[in-house]
Design an enzyme around this catalytic site. Structure first.
Site, PDB file in Angstrom:
ATOM      1  N   LYS A  73       0.438  -1.037  -0.053  1.00 24.48           N
ATOM      2  CA  LYS A  73      -0.158   0.189  -0.492  1.00 24.48           C
ATOM      3  C   LYS A  73       1.070   1.139  -0.235  1.00 24.48           C
ATOM      4  O   LYS A  73       0.401   2.515  -0.331  1.00 24.48           O
ATOM      5  CB  LYS A  73      -0.953   0.289   0.918  1.00 24.48           C
ATOM      6  CG  LYS A  73      -1.990  -0.710   0.905  1.00 24.48           C
ATOM      7  CD  LYS A  73      -3.392  -0.913   2.597  1.00 24.48           C
ATOM      8  CE  LYS A  73      -4.709  -1.919   1.565  1.00 24.48           C
ATOM      9  NZ  LYS A  73      -4.128  -2.873   1.572  1.00 24.48           N
TER      10      LYS A  73
HETATM   11  C1  LIG Z   1      -4.587  -4.077   1.622  1.00 30.34           C
HETATM   12  C2  LIG Z   1      -4.170  -5.355   1.014  1.00 30.34           C
HETATM   13  C3  LIG Z   1      -4.011  -6.756  -0.262  1.00 30.34           C
HETATM   14  C4  LIG Z   1      -5.506  -6.430  -0.344  1.00 30.34           C
HETATM   15  O1  LIG Z   1      -5.188  -5.703  -1.081  1.00 30.34           O
HETATM   16  P1  LIG Z   1      -6.472  -4.795  -2.313  1.00 30.34           P
HETATM   17  O2  LIG Z   1      -5.961  -4.143  -3.838  1.00 30.34           O
HETATM   18  O3  LIG Z   1      -7.246  -4.402  -1.553  1.00 30.34           O
HETATM   19  O4  LIG Z   1      -7.304  -6.028  -2.802  1.00 30.34           O
HETATM   20  C5  LIG Z   1      -3.368  -8.368   0.161  1.00 30.34           C
HETATM   21  N1  LIG Z   1      -2.626  -7.998   1.324  1.00 30.34           N
HETATM   22  C6  LIG Z   1      -2.277  -7.302   1.705  1.00 30.34           C
HETATM   23  C7  LIG Z   1      -1.179  -7.326   2.336  1.00 30.34           C
HETATM   24  C8  LIG Z   1      -2.914  -6.062   1.901  1.00 30.34           C
HETATM   25  O5  LIG Z   1      -1.981  -5.062   2.995  1.00 30.34           O
END
Ligand SMILES: *Cc1c(COP(=O)(O)O)cnc(C)c1O
Length: 465
Positions: free
Chosen positions: A112
């Site tokens: 993220k």
């Molecule tokens: C947010 C997240 C996901 C999921 O990602 P999306 O874009 O919501 O599908 C998967 N793994 C981790 C570690 C995350 O922080």
């Protein structure tokens, strides 16, 4: 470039307007009116570019004049300077044509950061230019909150309120949020669960009259277009490192809100030769059921060891459906109503089209623990639980062994010590040096009742006017 709503019920908007809001007024999500397209020759000419240079090529058409090139370059350079690996997103080989794309070298150790470091800088730049201040409000069950806080802690024009369910996030995740001592950052521990937090945020977006004059709420979850845009880059990056665009590449993506994998779909539509996109889910498998047997019915949410994938209705799936239904906003509005009521049925045409590119797989906690343990034994490499689910899905769904298959590593294993130890790892995985003192740092957060008045009063009191 203009942006339109997936439900077709509002006027096209500019890039700036779209990043400074949440949902479209009709309840839909914003998407570009037309996607940019790159030829194979153009993509091939990008081989050898740095991550930042590549990001500039890919983001430029989306921003389309809203930001001068030199400024956009500066924003991108600043955003990725906080990453602690020279390659930004390094590739690791774990088998024949099997690769892991490490997306956890940013400040909060999850993918993220790729979007939220950039979004923080982008928002502050845009607000400075417009002489405007905004309020960010978001709910988190873990990784989003810390990445958003790290992205916006230095924003001069943003006050930020992040809600987490009191006593229901992990110690590492909470401390990553609550040890940031910036005056514009407020952590609210709500006495309730994640759904309560999310409902509080939704209700607040719907009626913003509690805010001081001239302020508006901005969303930083993956409904914000800028987040998706920033994530397209690493699909091109991985492909170019593995012989693309001459050679096709496939990707497997641990999926929650469908934001990350949707960026891969966009890369494909923009001209990147991708053979296969694998939707990896945990026991909360609604997307797997939908793709494999047209069963998009909601069930009670189960808590898993891969909590960032514990999601029932994935908001960005709507963006894909919009394309699968030939951009018919009315059809999408109807489908979303069905989904909210508990059951949505896709048309045969939409399913056939989706399955050309997408496969899906469900891997529960037991399967996930086994993969962590296997890969640690075979490759001396430690996976986090989300990435482990992605890798298992990659192995199960691969159609062609000659095509490189890349699993997106969405988090560093040190964020999930309990799961990793359950898989047989003998001790807590080590936090990277910049976070080694996380458990000694001072924490600051406010516990509030699950009460709209109380939350709004707190926010109004803490927004400087
Ligand atoms: C947010 C997240 C996901 C999921 O990602 P999306 O874009 O919501 O599908 C998967 N793994 C981790 C570690 C995350 O922080």
């Amino acid at each position: 470039m203009k942006y339109i709503s997936t439900r077709g019920g509002c006027e096209p908007k500019s890039f700036e307007d779209v990043i400074l809001t949440g949902l479209a007024p009709d309840g839909g999500l914003f998407v570009p009116e037309e996607l940019p397209h790159f030829s194979k020759d153009e993509i091939a000419s990008w081989a050898g570019l740095s991550y930042e240079e590549l990001a500039l090529k890919i983001m430029t058409p989306f921003v389309d004049g809203a930001i001068p090139q030199d400024d956009l370059k500066q924003l991108i350079d600043t955003s990725y300077a906080t990453f602690r690996h020279g390659a930004i997103a390094p590739l690791i080989q774990t088998g024949h044509n099997e690769w892991i794309l490490e997306l956890f070298h940013g400040p909060t150790l999850a993918f993220k950061d790729f979007a939220l470091q950039f979004l923080g800088n982008l928002l502050d730049y845009t607000l400075e230019k417009r002489n405007q201040k905004v309020v960010i409000m978001g709910a988190t069950s873990g990784d989003t909150g810390s990445a958003a806080i790290e992205g916006c802690r230095q924003c001069k024009n943003v006050d930020m309120f992040i809600l987490h369910p009191h006593k229901r996030v992990s110690d590492v995740q909470r401390r990553q949020m609550t040890t940031v001592m910036a005056d514009n950052i407020h952590n609210l521990a709500l006495e309730g669960n994640f759904d309560d937090c999310q409902n509080m945020v939704k209700d607040s977006f719907a009626d913003q009259s509690f805010l001081p004059d001239g302020r508006q709420l901005v969303a930083v979850n993956s409904i914000n277009w800028a987040r998706i845009m920033a994530q397209i880059v690493y699909y091109f990056w991985a492909s170019l490192s593995l012989g693309g665009p001459e050679r096709k590449v496939s990707f497997s993506v641990p999926t929650g809100n469908f934001g990350d994998i949707f960026a891969g779909y966009l890369a494909h539509k923009m001209g990147l030769p991708i053979e296969q996109l694998v939707i990896a889910t945990n026991q909360n498998d609604i997307l797997h059921r939908c793709i494999s047997e047209n069963d998009h019915s909601t069930r009670p949410l189960e808590q898993s060891l891969a909590p960032s994938m514990d999601i029932m209705i994935s908001s960005n799936f709507e963006r894909l459906l919009f394309d699968l239904y030939s951009r018919d906003g009315n059809a999408i509005a109807g489908l979303m109503k069905d989904a909210k009521a508990g059951h949505m049925n896709l048309s045969d045409t939409a399913l056939v089209e989706a399955r050309k590119l997408f496969s899906s797989y469900r891997c529960d906690d037991q399967g996930m623990l086994k993969i962590i343990s296997d890969v640690n034994r075979d490759c001396d490499y430690l996976l986090d639980p989300h990435t482990a689910i992605g890798l298992e899905a990659a192995r199960q769904c691969r159609r062609n062994l000659e095509t490189p298959m890349v699993t997106l590593a969405t988090a560093h294993p040190a964020k999930f010590p309990d799961a990793v130890k359950k898989a047989g790892y003998p001790h807590d995985p080590e936090l990277p040096p910049h976070m080694a003192d996380l458990f000694e740092r001072e924490e600051r957060f406010t516990v509030l009742a699950n009460d709209k008045e109380a939350v709004h009063q707190f926010m109004a009191d803490h927004i400087p006017t």
